[in-house]
Design a protein around this motif. Structure first.
Motif, PDB file in Angstrom:
ATOM      1  N   HIS A   1      -5.448 -12.459  -1.486  1.00 24.29           N
ATOM      2  CA  HIS A   1      -6.205 -13.344  -0.594  1.00 24.29           C
ATOM      3  C   HIS A   1      -6.710 -14.566  -1.370  1.00 24.29           C
ATOM      4  O   HIS A   1      -6.654 -15.699  -0.867  1.00 24.29           O
ATOM      5  CB  HIS A   1      -7.378 -12.594   0.039  1.00 24.29           C
ATOM      6  CG  HIS A   1      -6.978 -11.707   1.183  1.00 24.29           C
ATOM      7  ND1 HIS A   1      -6.416 -10.466   1.000  1.00 24.29           N
ATOM      8  CD2 HIS A   1      -7.058 -11.903   2.525  1.00 24.29           C
ATOM      9  CE1 HIS A   1      -6.162  -9.919   2.184  1.00 24.29           C
ATOM     10  NE2 HIS A   1      -6.540 -10.769   3.123  1.00 24.29           N
TER      11      HIS A   1
ATOM     12  N   ASN B   1       0.974 -12.169   5.979  1.00 21.72           N
ATOM     13  CA  ASN B   1       1.035 -11.719   4.597  1.00 21.72           C
ATOM     14  C   ASN B   1       0.977 -12.967   3.735  1.00 21.72           C
ATOM     15  O   ASN B   1       0.992 -14.086   4.271  1.00 21.72           O
ATOM     16  CB  ASN B   1       2.306 -10.887   4.346  1.00 21.72           C
ATOM     17  CG  ASN B   1       3.560 -11.655   4.686  1.00 21.72           C
ATOM     18  OD1 ASN B   1       3.831 -12.707   4.123  1.00 21.72           O
ATOM     19  ND2 ASN B   1       4.332 -11.144   5.636  1.00 21.72           N
TER      20      ASN B   1
ATOM     21  N   GLU C   1      -5.111  -6.542  -3.113  1.00 19.15           N
ATOM     22  CA  GLU C   1      -5.341  -7.299  -1.893  1.00 19.15           C
ATOM     23  C   GLU C   1      -6.339  -8.443  -2.084  1.00 19.15           C
ATOM     24  O   GLU C   1      -6.154  -9.534  -1.518  1.00 19.15           O
ATOM     25  CB  GLU C   1      -5.813  -6.361  -0.773  1.00 19.15           C
ATOM     26  CG  GLU C   1      -7.084  -5.591  -1.073  1.00 19.15           C
ATOM     27  CD  GLU C   1      -7.444  -4.603   0.020  1.00 19.15           C
ATOM     28  OE1 GLU C   1      -6.655  -4.473   0.976  1.00 19.15           O
ATOM     29  OE2 GLU C   1      -8.516  -3.976  -0.073  1.00 19.15           O
TER      30      GLU C   1
ATOM     31  N   LEU D   1      -1.848  -4.576   1.741  1.00 18.61           N
ATOM     32  CA  LEU D   1      -1.444  -5.269   0.524  1.00 18.61           C
ATOM     33  C   LEU D   1      -1.706  -4.453  -0.738  1.00 18.61           C
ATOM     34  O   LEU D   1      -1.414  -4.912  -1.841  1.00 18.61           O
ATOM     35  CB  LEU D   1      -2.164  -6.620   0.425  1.00 18.61           C
ATOM     36  CG  LEU D   1      -1.807  -7.642   1.509  1.00 18.61           C
ATOM     37  CD1 LEU D   1      -2.583  -8.938   1.294  1.00 18.61           C
ATOM     38  CD2 LEU D   1      -0.307  -7.919   1.535  1.00 18.61           C
TER      39      LEU D   1
ATOM     40  N   GLU E   1       0.831  -1.207   0.000  1.00 12.03           N
ATOM     41  CA  GLU E   1       0.000   0.000   0.000  1.00 12.03           C
ATOM     42  C   GLU E   1       0.861   1.252   0.000  1.00 12.03           C
ATOM     43  O   GLU E   1       0.496   2.286  -0.551  1.00 12.03           O
ATOM     44  CB  GLU E   1      -0.903  -0.021   1.235  1.00 12.03           C
ATOM     45  CG  GLU E   1      -1.818   1.185   1.378  1.00 12.03           C
ATOM     46  CD  GLU E   1      -2.679   1.109   2.619  1.00 12.03           C
ATOM     47  OE1 GLU E   1      -3.395   2.084   2.892  1.00 12.03           O
ATOM     48  OE2 GLU E   1      -2.625   0.071   3.317  1.00 12.03           O
TER      49      GLU E   1
END
Length: 481
Positions: free
Chosen positions: A396, A360, A392, A388, A212
């Protein structure tokens, strides 16, 4: 604390000393930022936090006997004994004391920590990386402790406040410091390195963390390698040679890196790796290109291939500081897990892998791999991963796709982002049982209905998810299944 007199500290941190002349040359005994821990002779640093302002507690810490306070503003109710004021504090013991006025308390603490470390003149091992900083720090400290009195970073004291507070715990009898250094923005590592001025720089890996703020893995590499900015001229660089980004690091300030990894092309590598279930992992560590060549076999008491990498890094550091193979082996085998960092918890009902401090994509996959080594039914309780960046959801989902290919019986996903973990699992393995909860509260309310006696349970999420509450719930749980 060596050479930490009030007047000298004021000069070091660019502050102005106000207080008793007779105290100017007195040394402080400790540094505190928590007013509840203030003690006679300490320095109290007043920090304005999100919830509490340390400046409000200045009178209280002086009443406890603090020798001096560092403050960003004039203490409104503080009467200081100077030549221009009364020397009689009778009747107002809590409102009399010394203080150093500064522009920034945190910057002042950084300057003081750097100065104090220079007074002690002991070697510093600085550790950074995207994944495994804490476990690597623990491993290196365990090894070095076989020969030296070693101080290591406690808990998560690895940022611009935590690093100075760790350094202030050092005493003259300490012989080496092992300091963890964590960042999430450009420039932070430069400032941390300026405080620690490491003799040895260890980087564990370059992963998908803090994207980020750092953009991509190349940005992470640039930010992490700021640790070299203050590397001492006769220092050492120890890097993960299996990492595609770190392998691009060449000579820095005339210093050639030592590379460690599973690959045999590394200076220090591991082979003959044998998993021992949740009891650990055995391997042979081979030293090919350092001052001492040879090999030794060791049983690492915590499971996971990532622990082999940590042992290799610790071996590289140990050799740089003159430890023998026997001393290094003893240090590795003495390693104790840290709560929330792959800590094995055995209750009367089940085995919990408490890895809930942070997460992470890389560490999540490593933990899921270890879960496979559990006995009986294997359950993963996973939560959101933070910082992330724009990808993100995809990251995931990637964790879910990885989990879907493993031997796991149940995956419990909690949080809006973790719903994408369940999506990834179903895309790869529609038969794997998954349960999705929107938040921690709903998970805790229904957890007992999902867990059975003798389960092996992984608990993993980023710190902001507060999954330590899940571990606590499991520890007190009674099940009938």
């Amino acid at each position: 604390m060596k050479n930490m007199t009030l007047i000298r500290m004021a000069g070091v941190c660019g502050g102005t000393y106000y207080g008793r002349d007779e105290d100017r040359e007195r040394e402080i005994c400790s540094v505190m930022t928590d007013s509840r821990k203030a003690e006679p002779g300490c320095l109290f640093a007043a920090i304005k936090g999100e919830r509490v302002d340390g400046h409000d507690f200045i009178p209280a810490v002086l009443e406890k006997g603090a020798l001096c306070v560092i403050t960003e503003r004039e203490p409104e109710e503080l009467e200081i004994q100077t030549e221009k004021k009364s020397t009689d504090c009778a009747g107002k013991p809590s409102l009399c004391g010394n203080y150093i006025k500064v522009e920034s308390t945190i910057a002042a603490l950084g300057a003081l920590a750097a100065y104090y470390l220079e007074q002690l003149a002991i070697p510093v091992v600085g550790i950074t990386g995207s994944v495994g900083k804490t476990s690597t720090k623990e491993m290196i400290a365990a090894v070095l402790s076989q020969k030296y009195r070693t101080l290591k970073t406690a808990g998560n004291f690895n940022n611009e406040l935590g690093l100075p507070l760790t350094i202030f715990r050092l005493r003259e009898e300490d012989q080496i410091a092992v300091l963890e250094m964590g960042i999430n923005h450009f420039g932070e590592m430069h400032r941390l390195a300026g405080i620690a001025k490491p003799d040895t720089c260890v980087i564990t890996n370059i992963g998908q963390c803090h994207l980020e703020f750092l953009g991509d893995r190349d940005g992470v590499l640039r930010a992490k390698t700021e640790i070299f900015d203050y590397l001492r001229p006769d220092g050492h660089i120890i890097l993960n040679g299996d990492d595609d980004k770190l392998i691009t690091v060449n000579e820095v300030k005339g210093i050639q890196p030592t590379f460690f990894g599973i690959g045999t092309e590394n200076d220090i590598y591991a082979d003959q790796i044998v998993k021992k279930g949740l009891d650990g992992i055995e391997c042979r560590i081979c030293v090919a290109k350092q001052q001492e060549t040879g090999s030794f076999t060791v049983l690492i008491p915590i499971p996971g291939i990532h622990m082999v990498m940590n042992a290799l890094a610790a071996t590289a550091v140990g050799l740089q500081y003159g430890l023998t193979f026997d001393e290094i082996r003893a240090g590795i085998e003495s390693l104790q897990p840290v709560s929330g960092r792959f800590h094995m918890v055995h209750t009367d009902l089940f085995t919990i892998i408490d890895d809930c401090y942070n997460a992470n994509p890389v560490s999540m996959k490593a933990s899921l791999e270890v879960l496979q080594d559990g006995l009986n039914r294997k359950v993963a309780i996973l939560g959101d991963m933070g910082e992330l960046g724009t990808e993100e959801e995809e990251m995931h989902r990637g964790v879910g796709e990885f989990a879907g290919g493993l031997d796991i019986d149940l995956c419990i996903c909690t949080g809006p982002l973790s719903a994408h973990i369940a999506e990834g699992i179903h895309a790869v393995n529609p038969e794997m049982k998954t349960v999705v909860f929107p938040n921690l509260q709903t998970l805790l309310a229904q957890l007992s209905s999902l867990i059975c006696r003798d389960d092996t349970i992984l608990v993993k999420a980023s710190h902001f998810m507060h999954f330590e509450k899940v571990v606590a719930k499991l520890e007190e749980m009674d099940v009938t299944g």
